[in-house]
Design an enzyme around this catalytic site. Structure first.
Site, PDB file in Angstrom:
ATOM      1  N   GLY A  80      12.648  24.799 -11.697  1.00  0.00           N
ATOM      2  CA  GLY A  80      13.621  24.400 -10.693  1.00  0.00           C
ATOM      3  C   GLY A  80      14.478  25.574 -10.247  1.00  0.00           C
TER       4      GLY A  80
ATOM      5  N   GLY B 124      17.005  25.343  -8.033  1.00  0.00           N
ATOM      6  CA  GLY B 124      18.231  24.835  -7.394  1.00  0.00           C
ATOM      7  C   GLY B 124      19.429  25.580  -7.952  1.00  0.00           C
TER       8      GLY B 124
ATOM      9  N   GLU C  43      30.455  11.765   4.884  1.00  0.00           N
ATOM     10  CA  GLU C  43      30.171  12.910   5.766  1.00  0.00           C
ATOM     11  C   GLU C  43      29.181  12.514   6.859  1.00  0.00           C
ATOM     12  OE1 GLU C  43      31.137  16.519   2.611  1.00  0.00           O
ATOM     13  OE2 GLU C  43      29.074  15.854   2.800  1.00  0.00           O
TER      14      GLU C  43
ATOM     15  N   ASP D 189      21.748  18.288 -12.489  1.00  0.00           N
ATOM     16  CA  ASP D 189      21.669  16.846 -12.214  1.00  0.00           C
ATOM     17  C   ASP D 189      20.712  16.113 -13.142  1.00  0.00           C
ATOM     18  OD1 ASP D 189      23.416  17.219 -10.168  1.00  0.00           O
ATOM     19  OD2 ASP D 189      22.074  16.605  -8.550  1.00  0.00           O
TER      20      ASP D 189
HETATM   21  C1  FAD Z   1      23.097  15.424   0.448  1.00  0.00           C
HETATM   22  C2  FAD Z   1      23.783  16.032  -0.742  1.00  0.00           C
HETATM   23  C3  FAD Z   1      25.084  16.514  -0.609  1.00  0.00           C
HETATM   24  C4  FAD Z   1      25.726  17.076  -1.703  1.00  0.00           C
HETATM   25  N1  FAD Z   1      27.005  17.557  -1.531  1.00  0.00           N
HETATM   26  C5  FAD Z   1      27.605  18.192  -2.557  1.00  0.00           C
HETATM   27  C6  FAD Z   1      28.884  18.776  -2.377  1.00  0.00           C
HETATM   28  O1  FAD Z   1      29.485  18.707  -1.293  1.00  0.00           O
HETATM   29  N2  FAD Z   1      29.434  19.449  -3.434  1.00  0.00           N
HETATM   30  C7  FAD Z   1      28.795  19.557  -4.635  1.00  0.00           C
HETATM   31  O2  FAD Z   1      29.308  20.200  -5.544  1.00  0.00           O
HETATM   32  N3  FAD Z   1      27.596  18.990  -4.841  1.00  0.00           N
HETATM   33  C8  FAD Z   1      26.985  18.314  -3.839  1.00  0.00           C
HETATM   34  N4  FAD Z   1      25.754  17.745  -4.026  1.00  0.00           N
HETATM   35  C9  FAD Z   1      25.151  17.757  -5.386  1.00  0.00           C
HETATM   36  C10 FAD Z   1      24.519  19.082  -5.700  1.00  0.00           C
HETATM   37  O3  FAD Z   1      23.701  19.494  -4.634  1.00  0.00           O
HETATM   38  C11 FAD Z   1      23.723  18.921  -6.981  1.00  0.00           C
HETATM   39  O4  FAD Z   1      24.618  18.551  -8.002  1.00  0.00           O
HETATM   40  C12 FAD Z   1      23.011  20.208  -7.355  1.00  0.00           C
HETATM   41  O5  FAD Z   1      22.084  20.566  -6.362  1.00  0.00           O
HETATM   42  C13 FAD Z   1      22.312  20.071  -8.698  1.00  0.00           C
HETATM   43  O6  FAD Z   1      21.641  21.262  -8.994  1.00  0.00           O
HETATM   44  P1  FAD Z   1      20.305  21.271  -9.855  1.00  0.00           P
HETATM   45  O7  FAD Z   1      19.958  22.686 -10.066  1.00  0.00           O
HETATM   46  O8  FAD Z   1      20.474  20.389 -11.021  1.00  0.00           O
HETATM   47  O9  FAD Z   1      19.230  20.554  -8.934  1.00  0.00           O
HETATM   48  P2  FAD Z   1      18.721  20.903  -7.442  1.00  0.00           P
HETATM   49  O10 FAD Z   1      19.698  21.792  -6.751  1.00  0.00           O
HETATM   50  O11 FAD Z   1      18.422  19.594  -6.854  1.00  0.00           O
HETATM   51  O12 FAD Z   1      17.401  21.727  -7.702  1.00  0.00           O
HETATM   52  C14 FAD Z   1      16.258  21.163  -8.269  1.00  0.00           C
HETATM   53  C15 FAD Z   1      15.079  22.063  -7.949  1.00  0.00           C
HETATM   54  O13 FAD Z   1      13.964  21.653  -8.723  1.00  0.00           O
HETATM   55  C16 FAD Z   1      12.795  21.657  -7.936  1.00  0.00           C
HETATM   56  N5  FAD Z   1      11.869  20.700  -8.533  1.00  0.00           N
HETATM   57  C17 FAD Z   1      12.026  19.362  -8.660  1.00  0.00           C
HETATM   58  N6  FAD Z   1      11.003  18.814  -9.315  1.00  0.00           N
HETATM   59  C18 FAD Z   1      10.141  19.827  -9.595  1.00  0.00           C
HETATM   60  C19 FAD Z   1       8.892  19.887 -10.269  1.00  0.00           C
HETATM   61  N7  FAD Z   1       8.325  18.802 -10.797  1.00  0.00           N
HETATM   62  N8  FAD Z   1       8.268  21.084 -10.379  1.00  0.00           N
HETATM   63  C20 FAD Z   1       8.849  22.203  -9.864  1.00  0.00           C
HETATM   64  N9  FAD Z   1      10.034  22.191  -9.225  1.00  0.00           N
HETATM   65  C21 FAD Z   1      10.685  21.024  -9.106  1.00  0.00           C
HETATM   66  C22 FAD Z   1      13.285  21.275  -6.566  1.00  0.00           C
HETATM   67  O14 FAD Z   1      12.384  21.703  -5.564  1.00  0.00           O
HETATM   68  C23 FAD Z   1      14.638  21.987  -6.500  1.00  0.00           C
HETATM   69  O15 FAD Z   1      14.531  23.279  -5.958  1.00  0.00           O
HETATM   70  C24 FAD Z   1      25.075  17.158  -2.953  1.00  0.00           C
HETATM   71  C25 FAD Z   1      23.771  16.669  -3.089  1.00  0.00           C
HETATM   72  C26 FAD Z   1      23.127  16.114  -1.993  1.00  0.00           C
HETATM   73  C27 FAD Z   1      21.718  15.594  -2.129  1.00  0.00           C
END
Ligand code: FAD
Length: 454
Positions: A16, A18, A175, A304
């Site tokens: 991931g 993200g 939003e 997340d």
């Molecule tokens: C519409 C929206 C608005 C938001 N607004 C806010 C805000 O204003 N402020 C704030 O703080 N937070 C906000 N958030 C929440 C924030 O974006 C998340 O908390 C954050 O992105 C979590 O980060 P992460 O690294 O856990 O996951 P993510 O950023 O979701 O990254 C997960 C990554 O894993 C990859 N992935 C998934 N499954 C697989 C797999 N099986 N194999 C390989 N790769 C995979 C995906 O492609 C992605 O790149 C928002 C979320 C959304 C959806």
């Protein structure tokens, strides 16, 4: 200084790219490790601004950056495009759709997706907002609804096309609703001849008793008041019980709409289920306080995907700063473990919450500051520009926002993809599903008679 890859270095696999995964990789730049960052997409996405792509203010490339480019200076890290299907913690192997990788340390950061509360069939009629594709689909449906309404002679059906429903009054729902109202009342007002875009209805439905529940009650009241002034019909304690191509049923009423947007539930990435460890109700991994999983000391789950706890036992919110902090903390823990020290517990630092409602309006809770209105909007603007990945994105987004603000315009009003299915729907049930020829909506019927006066 980034180090080169040494075959003796420990292998860290990060699933991931993200907020969590990318920050973990960057924080390991000086560590004696070989990193492989895997993602099924080639880009890191700044999800907080995704609603601006869905509402035509920004282009996808303004808020997404190729992961390979972000990490190109980091010699100890390789980037791989691939989808992980399962994880075998006993064998220390990550299985991909087309291969496998072994690891010494594993960081799983695959985030979350939408939850339709046991009704996955609603997804086709009410897209959620998580990926670039989702945002483009919502933009397409929203813009196409105005186009079909412009050619729709039947007043009842025209109202249906000009009714926009957002389900869920958390930050994303608020939003989205604010932006949809702004488009109707501010952006499109002079662009059509047979409809008045200002007559469009925007409904924001929330099953719970209040919107923006994470915020101070005073800020919630201010946000509700602002939305109402913008013309958004906010309906609280209104649970959606069904969704179909004709609209939604909520609070016992069927609301006719051709553009329903889902901003309600969140479910963890299904990869969590393959780890063989306890999950919470949203499918997130119940991690230990150092973010490792029970029975696998060198496997970390962050962002997340993890049910993380604050010091007081309350859940860490699913927000970008939590994922970023967890990513950086895990990197430090891996360095500690390589030195033979035990991993340290994760302590989340709450930096506050921000949500924008529309032009000059937002709510902000940052430390002791709790404010709504223009100041909050300025804070929102600065924080989002500062946290965007890459100088290029910052410049582009600033330029687009300046244009939007000064010209009351939205620079990305493009309808992409096929218009066929909506054309069929516009023609009515007698032809729906039988034709997706790509003809212009309403072509088989007469145009509305009277052009509207401005
Ligand atoms: C519409 C929206 C608005 C938001 N607004 C806010 C805000 O204003 N402020 C704030 O703080 N937070 C906000 N958030 C929440 C924030 O974006 C998340 O908390 C954050 O992105 C979590 O980060 P992460 O690294 O856990 O996951 P993510 O950023 O979701 O990254 C997960 C990554 O894993 C990859 N992935 C998934 N499954 C697989 C797999 N099986 N194999 C390989 N790769 C995979 C995906 O492609 C992605 O790149 C928002 C979320 C959304 C959806």
């Amino acid at each position: 200084m980034a180090m080169g890859i040494d075959s003796k270095d420990r292998r860290v696999v990060i699933v991931g790219g993200g907020f969590g995964g990318l920050n973990a990789a960057q924080a390991l730049a000086s560590a004696p490790v070989r990193i492989t960052l895997l993602d099924r997409r080639n880009h890191h996405l700044f999800q907080p601004l995704l609603y601006q792509v869905a509402t035509a203010a920004l282009n996808p490339s303004d808020i997404a950056a190729p992961i390979r480019r972000v990490l190109r200076q980091q010699a100890n890290c390789e980037v791989m495009l691939g989808e992980v299907t399962s994880i075998d913690t006993a064998a220390k192997v990550v299985h991909l759709r087309d291969g496998q990788l072994d690891y010494d340390f594993l960081i799983v950061a695959t985030g979350a997706t939408h939850s339709y509360f046991g009704h996955p069939e609603w997804a086709a009629c009410a897209p959620g907002l998580k990926t670039v594709e989702d945002a483009l689909e919502i933009r397409r449906r929203m813009l196409l609804a105005y186009e079909v309404a412009e050619r729709e002679p039947d007043p009842v059906r025209r109202v249906q096309w000009l009714t926009f429903v957002v389900v869920g009054a958390g930050p994303t729902g608020v939003e989205m609703a604010g932006a949809l109202a702004e488009i109707a009342r501010d952006v499109l007002t002079r662009d059509f001849r047979h409809i008045d875009p200002r007559s469009a209805r925007v409904l924001l439905l929330e099953a719970g008793p209040d919107l923006l529940t994470a915020y101070d009650p005073r800020l919630r009241a201010a946000a509700a008041e602002r939305l109402r002034r913008m013309g958004v019909e906010l309906r609280l304690r209104t649970a959606v019980t069904s969704v179909d191509a004709e609209g939604v049923t909520a609070g016992g009423e069927h609301i006719q709409s051709r553009c329903v947007i889902w901003a309600a539930g969140v479910a963890a990435s299904p990869l969590a289920g393959t780890l063989g460890v306890p999950l919470d109700r949203a499918g997130r991994v119940i991690v230990k306080d150092d973010l490792t999983v029970p029975g696998a000391q060198q496997v970390f789950v962050i962002g997340d995907l993890a049910a993380m706890k604050k010091k007081d036992g309350k859940p860490v919110p699913g927000v970008a700063p939590a994922a970023i902090q967890a990513g950086r903390h895990t990197a430090r823990n891996i360095e500690r473990m390589i030195r033979g020290e035990p991993p340290a517990p994760f302590r989340y630092v709450d930096k506050g919450s921000l949500a924008t409602i529309g032009r000059n309006a937002a709510v902000a809770e940052v430390g002791p500051i709790k404010t709504a209105g223009f100041i909050a909007w300025l804070i929102w603007l600065v924080v989002h520009i500062a946290t965007l990945i890459g100088f290029r994105s910052r410049v582009l987004v600033l330029a687009q926002w300046a244009w939007t603000y000064l010209r009351h315009e939205r620079g990305a009003r493009l309808i992409t993809g096929e218009i066929g299915p909506l054309v069929a729907a516009a023609r009515g049930p007698e032809t729906a599903g039988s034709d997706a020829s790509g003809e212009v909506p309403g072509a088989s019927r007469s145009l509305p008679e009277t052009p509207r006066t401005a």
